[in-house]
Design a protein around this motif. Sequence first.
Motif, PDB file in Angstrom:
ATOM      1  N   ASP A 494      33.741  14.391 -26.123  1.00 50.70           N
ATOM      2  CA  ASP A 494      32.895  13.155 -27.237  1.00 50.70           C
ATOM      3  C   ASP A 494      31.441  13.566 -27.097  1.00 50.70           C
ATOM      4  N   SER A 507      31.593  13.332 -39.226  1.00 48.80           N
ATOM      5  CA  SER A 507      31.597  12.183 -38.474  1.00 48.80           C
ATOM      6  C   SER A 507      31.799  12.789 -36.973  1.00 48.80           C
ATOM      7  N   GLU A 509      34.004  11.228 -35.134  1.00 46.59           N
ATOM      8  CA  GLU A 509      35.303  11.231 -35.024  1.00 46.59           C
ATOM      9  C   GLU A 509      36.229  12.358 -35.406  1.00 46.59           C
ATOM     10  N   GLU A 513      38.650  14.232 -33.029  1.00 46.88           N
ATOM     11  CA  GLU A 513      39.945  14.221 -33.225  1.00 46.88           C
ATOM     12  C   GLU A 513      40.390  16.034 -33.492  1.00 46.88           C
TER      13      GLU A 513
END
Length: 619
Positions: A494, A507, A509, A513
């Motif tokens: 993260d 992003s 995310e 991912e």
Amino acid sequence: MSLKKNLGFWDIFCISSGAMISSGLFILPAIAYAMCGKSVFVAYLIAGVLVIPALFSKAELTTAMPKSGGDYFHIDRSLGPAAGTLSGISAWFSLSFKSAFALLGIGAFVRIVLPDFPMWQIKLVAVGFCVLFMVVNIYSTKHAGSLQIFLVLFLLAILFYYVAVGLPNVDFAYFDTSEDFWPSHRVLLGTVGMIFVSYGGLTKVVSVAEETENASLNIPLGMFTSFFVVTVLYVLVVFITVGVLKGDLIAGGEPTLTPISDAANVFMGSVGKVLLAIAALLAFISTGNAGIMAASRTPMAMAKDKLLPNFFGRLFGKSQTPIISIIITSLFMIVVILFLDLKMLIKTASTLKILLFATVNFVVIVMRESKIANYRPRFKTPLYPWIQIFGLISYALLLFEMGKTPLLISGGFLILSFLWYWFYGRVNSDRTFALMNIVDRIIGKKLSSEKFSEELREILLDREQIVTDFFDETVLKSVVIDIPAIADREMVLDMISEELAGRLGESKEYYLEKFQEREAQSSTLISSFLAIPHIILKGKELFDLVIVRCRRGIDFGGENIGVQAVFALVGSMDMRTYHLKALAAIAQIVQNPKFEQRWMAARTMQDLKDVLILASRRR
């Protein structure tokens, strides 16, 4: 422009040996005999032993920082520009005085052939040789070094011949220790202090470290070999001279200024006397030549650091030599030769030399205790710090025996040097230094910058002849995350994704991912210490690296809680070649036996990058 690396092992050995074998052997023994008698050869041996701490310390510092300027550079970078200015000017003038004295010795030995040779002609001879060596050094250090090799090897051959022929002629009964052999410890120590300057030229070669090929090997090896050979010669030659001449070393109440030649005359005849006079001339010539070479490098290094005017540091011609620095040093020596009484000045120069040797021992302690990651000497002083402590105590005792006048003159000289720094160097020079790192640790607050560590990195790159490549440039531009507590894999991924989002767009995310998909396919865990998450991005010409260190370990699942190094590689498909090259570079780096130790010892984010950039690998 950088200096050419023209000097090898034999150059270093001969520069060091030539700088030692001069007045300390061919003039000083009779003067020392007048002080402590027949044990004078023991004083020479003790002086040699006391040189060892400075020898070790200078070898360590030079293999870590092989730069022109020698003592000045090492003291400046460890203790700061104020101390650097004092040491640099002290070293410059101390070497210049010693070399000027050696050139005057040439004229003194001319009197063996021409007894009525007047002093003003002796000075003219010295000036002539000074000009000659100035021209030789301007032309090239390679030619200056080649001349030094010829002079010194011929000189050593004569001295070993003197030992071989003279030893059977020694009156060994004269050294009966039961009859007034040992003087008082004060007298012996005072004699050692005076003799100590005979070894002062031993470490002069550190001033030409930047011009030495493979300096990390050749300078320590050259200095150690020179020390052993010259110490043996000092002790044996003085022992033979005293054992042959005995009380005749002092005639008419005054010690002879040609003791070695006088002894040779006893057991080799007039031919031997002339031969040793020639050896003495070669010694003085080699000292004068090496002195100009080494002394001129100190102001050059100070000019680079803006502690002296810029013109001292300019390099000229194909030989890339510091011509202006050489000329000014030579002119100063000529002024000393023509106009000054050198007796007290030489003693003062000796005091400054002992102060420099003491400071160098303290510098090693500062560099070691600063914990700077890029301080990586090839040679490390054994028995640290006891060798340095022994040196500091010994040199303090020698200084105490040098007398008040030299100490007062040296103190005044240091005050003038500090005033120069205060009104010129302080205004022009702004650097951090190793001592500030120790202060940081004591007060628990960051005051120093990374400039010195970065300079050490550049020195190491030059020392190891490393040409940086794409991976090195990527590391320099990368972001570093240093996590002090235990972490888990998801938390680290993260944090990496958040950094990439800010650097490459998309992003957080998106990157998270991608990393999770890659870990689901197969773990990127390489070992219990290392993980290399890597993903392919959409787009073109995208490539980046995020470096993570977790001091207490990352839980990568299962029992793998000890991961402390993570290299996250991301790139677009068109950068696949660079991606593979980066993986190969990392694979080589982590195989280094000292990688984990250096990784965990790194104090700053830049230190972590330098662990990768300075690692040994194929480029």
